[in-house]
Design an enzyme around this catalytic site. Structure first.
Site, PDB file in Angstrom:
ATOM      1  N   ILE A   1     -34.505 -41.238   8.385  1.00  0.00           N
ATOM      2  CA  ILE A   1     -33.278 -41.403   9.909  1.00  0.00           C
ATOM      3  C   ILE A   1     -33.752 -41.253  10.888  1.00  0.00           C
ATOM      4  O   ILE A   1     -33.342 -43.277  11.121  1.00  0.00           O
ATOM      5  CB  ILE A   1     -31.991 -40.367   9.686  1.00  0.00           C
ATOM      6  CG1 ILE A   1     -32.082 -39.454   8.433  1.00  0.00           C
ATOM      7  CG2 ILE A   1     -31.761 -40.316  10.892  1.00  0.00           C
ATOM      8  CD1 ILE A   1     -30.565 -38.948   8.279  1.00  0.00           C
TER       9      ILE A   1
ATOM     10  N   HIS B   1     -47.645 -61.899 -12.810  1.00  0.00           N
ATOM     11  CA  HIS B   1     -47.983 -62.620 -12.320  1.00  0.00           C
ATOM     12  C   HIS B   1     -47.051 -63.781 -11.819  1.00  0.00           C
ATOM     13  O   HIS B   1     -46.672 -64.106 -12.639  1.00  0.00           O
ATOM     14  CB  HIS B   1     -49.480 -62.943 -12.254  1.00  0.00           C
ATOM     15  CG  HIS B   1     -50.131 -64.082 -11.422  1.00  0.00           C
ATOM     16  ND1 HIS B   1     -50.455 -63.287 -10.225  1.00  0.00           N
ATOM     17  CD2 HIS B   1     -50.582 -65.144 -11.227  1.00  0.00           C
ATOM     18  CE1 HIS B   1     -51.640 -64.068  -9.321  1.00  0.00           C
ATOM     19  NE2 HIS B   1     -51.047 -65.473  -9.925  1.00  0.00           N
TER      20      HIS B   1
ATOM     21  N   SER C   1     -39.005 -38.175  12.971  1.00  0.00           N
ATOM     22  CA  SER C   1     -39.474 -39.757  12.839  1.00  0.00           C
ATOM     23  C   SER C   1     -39.448 -39.154  10.944  1.00  0.00           C
ATOM     24  O   SER C   1     -40.438 -39.643  10.718  1.00  0.00           O
ATOM     25  CB  SER C   1     -41.206 -39.656  13.175  1.00  0.00           C
ATOM     26  OG  SER C   1     -42.350 -38.833  12.381  1.00  0.00           O
TER      27      SER C   1
ATOM     28  N   LYS D   1     -28.464 -49.653   5.457  1.00  0.00           N
ATOM     29  CA  LYS D   1     -29.133 -50.441   4.381  1.00  0.00           C
ATOM     30  C   LYS D   1     -28.671 -51.911   4.839  1.00  0.00           C
ATOM     31  O   LYS D   1     -29.537 -52.662   5.065  1.00  0.00           O
ATOM     32  CB  LYS D   1     -29.689 -50.197   3.137  1.00  0.00           C
ATOM     33  CG  LYS D   1     -30.065 -49.318   2.194  1.00  0.00           C
ATOM     34  CD  LYS D   1     -31.377 -48.487   3.336  1.00  0.00           C
ATOM     35  CE  LYS D   1     -32.146 -47.728   3.381  1.00  0.00           C
ATOM     36  NZ  LYS D   1     -30.997 -46.680   4.031  1.00  0.00           N
TER      37      LYS D   1
ATOM     38  N   LEU E   1     -13.807 -40.829   0.028  1.00  0.00           N
ATOM     39  CA  LEU E   1     -14.398 -40.983  -1.925  1.00  0.00           C
ATOM     40  C   LEU E   1     -16.002 -41.506  -1.130  1.00  0.00           C
ATOM     41  O   LEU E   1     -16.140 -42.942  -0.712  1.00  0.00           O
ATOM     42  CB  LEU E   1     -13.834 -42.015  -2.844  1.00  0.00           C
ATOM     43  CG  LEU E   1     -12.679 -41.090  -2.626  1.00  0.00           C
ATOM     44  CD1 LEU E   1     -11.765 -42.165  -4.252  1.00  0.00           C
ATOM     45  CD2 LEU E   1     -13.083 -39.647  -3.921  1.00  0.00           C
ATOM     46  N   GLY E   2     -16.695 -41.381  -1.856  1.00  0.00           N
ATOM     47  CA  GLY E   2     -18.371 -41.690  -1.390  1.00  0.00           C
ATOM     48  C   GLY E   2     -19.377 -40.698  -0.487  1.00  0.00           C
ATOM     49  O   GLY E   2     -20.457 -40.986  -0.558  1.00  0.00           O
ATOM     50  N   GLY E   3     -18.622 -40.142   0.052  1.00  0.00           N
ATOM     51  CA  GLY E   3     -19.132 -39.065   0.645  1.00  0.00           C
ATOM     52  C   GLY E   3     -20.126 -39.986   2.218  1.00  0.00           C
ATOM     53  O   GLY E   3     -19.823 -40.946   2.083  1.00  0.00           O
TER      54      GLY E   3
ATOM     55  N   GLU F   1     -11.988 -33.949  -2.170  1.00  0.00           N
ATOM     56  CA  GLU F   1     -12.450 -34.991  -1.242  1.00  0.00           C
ATOM     57  C   GLU F   1     -11.904 -35.078   0.441  1.00  0.00           C
ATOM     58  O   GLU F   1     -10.838 -35.074   0.424  1.00  0.00           O
ATOM     59  CB  GLU F   1     -12.653 -36.378  -1.457  1.00  0.00           C
ATOM     60  CG  GLU F   1     -12.994 -36.842   0.254  1.00  0.00           C
ATOM     61  CD  GLU F   1     -14.525 -36.963   0.429  1.00  0.00           C
ATOM     62  OE1 GLU F   1     -15.000 -36.418   1.601  1.00  0.00           O
ATOM     63  OE2 GLU F   1     -15.834 -36.326  -0.119  1.00  0.00           O
TER      64      GLU F   1
ATOM     65  N   ALA G   1     -30.480 -38.645  -2.247  1.00  0.00           N
ATOM     66  CA  ALA G   1     -28.663 -39.103  -2.806  1.00  0.00           C
ATOM     67  C   ALA G   1     -29.174 -38.604  -4.347  1.00  0.00           C
ATOM     68  O   ALA G   1     -28.544 -39.065  -4.794  1.00  0.00           O
ATOM     69  CB  ALA G   1     -28.313 -40.212  -2.853  1.00  0.00           C
TER      70      ALA G   1
END
Length: 470
Positions: A184, A449, A181, A51, A38-40, A34, A318
């Site tokens: 991203i 429900h 649109s 998020k 780490l995790g890119g 890498e 991902a």
């Protein structure tokens, strides 16, 4: 002497690190290379931190509507952009450290530095001017992708941003122009609109979110417009002039008329470019639209050389990369005669897509247009959230679930959702499609429900004229 491994993974994003873990689980001596974190991109600069930003915007939006829930908030409701970004970076850091822990737990050797193939099975890692040479029977290329730059607007990190700049902004934009649109572009438009910016989205195609079902695109355009976002579909940004205090953009609309739009900042979100340059693979692989061509298991044309994730053909997601990582690791283990490997080819038709704007979007399978163009006779069901008790109780009655079936055999061809929590619901239809479920099983399934997921059930019923609450 070169250090020997069974598998070397070049890149530690959600495809690479998952491939390394699965390879190690199958008893393979594994290394991962890498160059940055780490995790890119996904974990550090993409899926996860965005998020976190969007969650802050969601809470802010709820606070502004506190009276709708019988609540009062004392004082002015304000957004602290610096604090919001700090929280987002903290989430990314925590998960980055988690990946490091997973590497240690699974006995995976981590080499930080620039990796380059020097022929099949040999990787040279350069870090701080020093080289290490690694050998392996199999190498997995998982180098990901980078933002595609707009020639008229190369990002400078000040007035013109790509997604990475937009996650750590130097200042809050007052008037923001978002070019593109897709997921991203729409997510950042939604975030900055909630944070208080005036936002305009320009999309070259005739509708926003153009990969989505037509009904989803139409509903999203209406919802974003109600939130104050200006949408210009069928338009093109022809020129951008950056000044000290802002940006002047020349936009040609769908009628062919050009106008000038003044804004403080621009986000370019027009796609990605695979990271395939400078890693020594040009003579070892074939390319497909700039991406590394692979078979359904991740093999390239060179034996022992594999590729997964965003450096391969799309969709560039991902979860698709992680799935490909597991598939490639299991296929490698099988070739090496290890037990427990059971690789399955990737089914691209069953990869879900999610967009985390407000309202959320989730989909899997064919759109209605694609299903009709395939020549099939279809049944389409649609159920609005306004008919769902949980959605109304949450104050989120705007949205719907749409399902598309083959009229001849009941196959679920596609499912499309827009509204609250749909990114958490789409997996139900993904599993249904994976199990080759028909409308009969979905109708007979009992949904709890009160949940918004009942809309999924009702949309299936609606496709066959049996909806109960509309």
């Amino acid at each position: 002497m070169a250090e020997p491994f069974d598998v070397i993974v070049l890149g530690s994003g959600p495809g690479g690190y998952v491939a390394a873990i699965r390879a190690a689980q199958l008893g393979l001596k594994t290394a991962i290379v890498e160059r940055e974190l780490l995790g890119g991109v996904c974990l550090n600069w993409g899926c996860i931190p965005t998020k976190a930003l969007l969650r802050s915007a969601e809470v802010l939006n709820l606070m502004r509507h506190a009276k709708d829930f019988g609540l009062s908030v004392a004082g002015a409701i304000e957004a602290d952009l610096e604090a919001v970004v700090k929280r987002s970076r903290g989430v990314a850091k925590q998960l980055n450290q988690g990946v490091g822990h997973l590497m240690k737990k699974n006995g995976i050797a981590v080499f930080m530095g620039e990796g380059r193939l020097e022929g099949p099975g040999t990787v040279r890692v350069t870090a701080k001017g020093e080289d290490s040479v690694l050998n392996a029977a199999h190498v997995i290329v998982a180098t990901g992708a980078r933002p595609r730059d707009l020639p008229a607007a190369p990002p400078d990190g000040q007035r013109i941003w790509n997604y990475r700049h937009a996650m750590t902004p130097p200042e809050m934009p007052s008037r923001l122009l978002v070019i593109g649109s897709g997921a991203i572009g729409v997510e950042f438009a939604s975030f900055y609109n909630d944070m208080g910016a005036e936002v305009t989205i320009v999309e070259m195609l005739d509708r926003i979110a153009p990969v989505e079902d037509d009904d989803i695109s139409d509903f999203l355009a209406q919802a974003l417009t109600r939130q104050g976002i200006v949408i210009e579909a069928g338009a093109k940004v022809e020129a951008i002039d950056v000044r000290g205090d802002g940006v002047s953009a020349t936009i040609r609309d769908s009628a062919g008329d050009a106008r000038t739009s003044e804004c403080s900042h621009v986000i370019t979100a027009i796609g990605i470019v695979a990271n395939t340059q400078g890693i020594g693979i040009d003579d070892l692989v074939d390319f497909d639209g700039g991406c590394i061509a692979i078979d359904p298991y991740g093999r390239t044309r060179t034996p022992g050389l594999w590729a997964i994730g965003d450096c391969t053909p799309g969709p560039w997601l991902a979860h698709k990369a992680s799935h490909e990582g597991v598939t490639a690791a299991e296929a490698i283990a099988q070739e090496l005669g290890r037990s427990g490997a059971d690789p399955h080819p990737l089914d691209r038709s069953n990869i879900p897509g999610c967009t985390y704007c407000h309202p959320q979007i989730a989909a899997v399978g064919m759109t209605e247009r694609a299903a009709r163009e395939s020549g099939r006779e279809i049944r389409v069901g649609k159920f609005p959230f306004i008919g769902n008790g949980k959605a109304i109780a949450l104050g989120e009655p705007q949205g719907f679930v749409k399902t598309i079936f083959d009229a001849a055999n009941g196959e679920l061809l596609g499912a499309h959702m827009i509204g609250a929590e749909v990114t958490e619901m789409i997996q139900g239809f993904v599993v249904g499609r994976q199990l080759e479920t028909t409308e009969t099983e979905l109708m007979q399934a009992i949904f709890p429900h009160p949940t918004i997921s009942e809309s999924m059930h009702e949309s299936v019923l609606a496709a066959y004229g049996r909806a109960l609450h509309i």
